[in-house]
Write an enzyme that holds these catalytic residues in place. Structure first.
Site, PDB file in Angstrom:
ATOM      1  N   SER A  57       0.804  -1.224   0.000  1.00 43.86           N
ATOM      2  CA  SER A  57       0.000   0.000   0.000  1.00 43.86           C
ATOM      3  C   SER A  57       0.839   1.278   0.000  1.00 43.86           C
ATOM      4  CB  SER A  57      -0.924   0.001   1.220  1.00 43.86           C
ATOM      5  OG  SER A  57      -1.752  -1.133   1.183  1.00 43.86           O
ATOM      6  N   GLY A  58       2.158   1.135  -0.194  1.00 38.43           N
ATOM      7  CA  GLY A  58       3.003   2.338  -0.224  1.00 38.43           C
ATOM      8  C   GLY A  58       3.876   2.485   1.008  1.00 38.43           C
ATOM      9  N   THR A  59       4.215   1.368   1.639  1.00 37.72           N
ATOM     10  CA  THR A  59       5.032   1.386   2.859  1.00 37.72           C
ATOM     11  C   THR A  59       6.408   1.996   2.598  1.00 37.72           C
ATOM     12  OG1 THR A  59       4.080  -0.830   3.073  1.00 37.72           O
ATOM     13  CG2 THR A  59       5.518  -0.088   4.848  1.00 37.72           C
ATOM     14  N   TRP A  61       7.434   3.809   0.125  1.00 35.60           N
ATOM     15  CA  TRP A  61       7.294   5.192  -0.335  1.00 35.60           C
ATOM     16  C   TRP A  61       7.164   6.145   0.868  1.00 35.60           C
ATOM     17  CZ3 TRP A  61       2.347   6.793  -3.551  1.00 35.60           C
ATOM     18  CH2 TRP A  61       2.526   8.056  -4.095  1.00 35.60           C
ATOM     19  N   HIS A 104       3.074  -3.966   9.393  1.00 35.88           N
ATOM     20  CA  HIS A 104       1.761  -4.286   8.837  1.00 35.88           C
ATOM     21  C   HIS A 104       0.866  -4.839   9.962  1.00 35.88           C
ATOM     22  CE1 HIS A 104       3.584  -3.801   4.928  1.00 35.88           C
ATOM     23  NE2 HIS A 104       4.341  -4.879   5.037  1.00 35.88           N
ATOM     24  N   SER A 134      -0.433  -5.737  -7.190  1.00 35.16           N
ATOM     25  CA  SER A 134       0.921  -5.526  -6.678  1.00 35.16           C
ATOM     26  C   SER A 134       1.389  -6.746  -5.874  1.00 35.16           C
ATOM     27  CB  SER A 134       0.917  -4.267  -5.800  1.00 35.16           C
ATOM     28  OG  SER A 134       2.191  -4.006  -5.322  1.00 35.16           O
ATOM     29  N   ALA A 233      12.065   8.660  -9.679  1.00 39.66           N
ATOM     30  CA  ALA A 233      13.338   8.955  -9.005  1.00 39.66           C
ATOM     31  C   ALA A 233      13.635   7.925  -7.924  1.00 39.66           C
ATOM     32  CB  ALA A 233      13.271  10.357  -8.398  1.00 39.66           C
TER      33      ALA A 233
END
Ligand code: PPS
Length: 295
Positions: A57-59, A61, A104, A134, A233
């Site tokens: 879920s975008g950990t 990031w 999590h 994903s 990036a």
């Protein structure tokens, strides 16, 4: 703790460690129980922050953003795998504070001292259709411990994802546990944000995270953090992260793929989508959350 072998229609397996009503990935330490009990007593360090998510879920990031904000420097972290339930207590204790901790876990398993000391928590959620896509890619690429790369097809995996609790049980249970926890603990500093909102307005979300943390909010610094944490990036910088590339079957970094909202449209058939929409409708009863499937 029991080892559960969850078999798809084609006979391919996903292993979990089942404890306290929850399926954990097999890389959670030992018999799960002992590690979670030790974790409950993890010592707090001033300024600790926890990111909690359902997997995919975008950990990573969010971790990168928070790490930059906490340190006041827009430098990538090349040692990012500090998931509470996968690390030894010694490793976690030996990290310099303030720590950016990832997890999590369900709220009931988060270290007590971090809750008591009102450490800042950020919960990120992502629409479950993109999470499923994903997760299938990740499960197929990963090669760590007992996670030896799932060999099943997308169709068979999606069936499991929809009908069976896999690691951390279902998306709905996980998201609901955090919403309920925030509601019943209004005094705790919990910020809930979505992956989709981060994609839509990363700079705005970086600002909100900085405000939540009480971090430096110099506009040029926040611009730089947002720019370095764009998918292109960040995935380029992390493609040479040996710690993470060593976890994949093909030498790529398994934590980066496409980084988009709505890629599920390239994977779910019309029939799968209609069936899952019904499941979503039934399971969202009592979950007061706006979930965006496209931008
Ligand atoms: S894990 O294994 O649970 O920690 O995985 P997690 O980091 O939560 O999620 C992996 C997905 O996040 C995407 N990702 C990003 N999206 C947008 N921007 C940035 N900077 C970014 N970094 C990682 C990553 O590509 C995985 O999503 P998919 O859809 O597979 O690309």
């Amino acid at each position: 703790m029991e080892i559960r072998r969850i078999e798809d229609r084609g006979g391919k397996e996903i292993l979990t460690k089942y404890y306290d009503g929850i399926h954990f990935p097999p890389i959670v330490i030992g018999n799960v129980k002992d590690h979670l009990e030790a974790l409950r007593n993890l010592k707090h360090k001033n300024g600790d922050v926890i990111i909690d998510t359902f997997p995919k879920s975008g950990t990573h990031w969010t971790y990168e953003i928070l790490h930059m904000l906490q340190n006041g420097k827009a430098d990538y972290n090349m040692n990012p795998s500090m998931i509470l339930e996968f690390e030894s207590i010694d490793t976690l204790d030996n990290l310099d504070g303030p720590r950016t901790l990832k997890s999590h876990l369900y709220p009931k398993h988060i270290p007590k001292s971090l809750i008591d000391k009102k450490c800042k928590i950020i919960h990120i959620y992502r629409n479950p259709k993109d999470v499923a896509v994903s997760m299938h890619s990740f499960m197929s690429r990963i090669n760590v411990g007992d996670m030896k790369g799932y060999k099943g097809t997308w169709e068979h995996f999606f069936d499991l994802f929809v009908t069976k609790p896999l690691a951390y049980n279902t998306w709905f249970q996980h998201v609901k546990s955090w919403l309920d926890f925030k509601k019943t603990n209004p005094d705790l500093p919990i910020l809930i944000m979505s992956y989709e909102d981060m994609k839509k307005d990363l700079r705005g979300c970086v600002q909100k995270m900085a405000e939540h943390l009480g971090a430096k909010q110099d506009p040029e610094f926040l611009d730089e953090v947002a720019s370095k944490c764009q998918f292109s990036a960040m995935s380029k910088a992390q493609s040479s992260n040996n710690k993470e590339t060593s976890m994949s079957r093909d030498g790529s970094n398994p934590f980066y793929r496409k980084g988009d909202v709505g890629d599920w449209k390239n994977w779910l058939t019309v029939a799968q989508n209609e069936m899952y929409d019904k499941v979503i409708e039934e399971n969202m009863a009592g979950i007061d959350l706006e979930v965006k499937y496209t931008l």
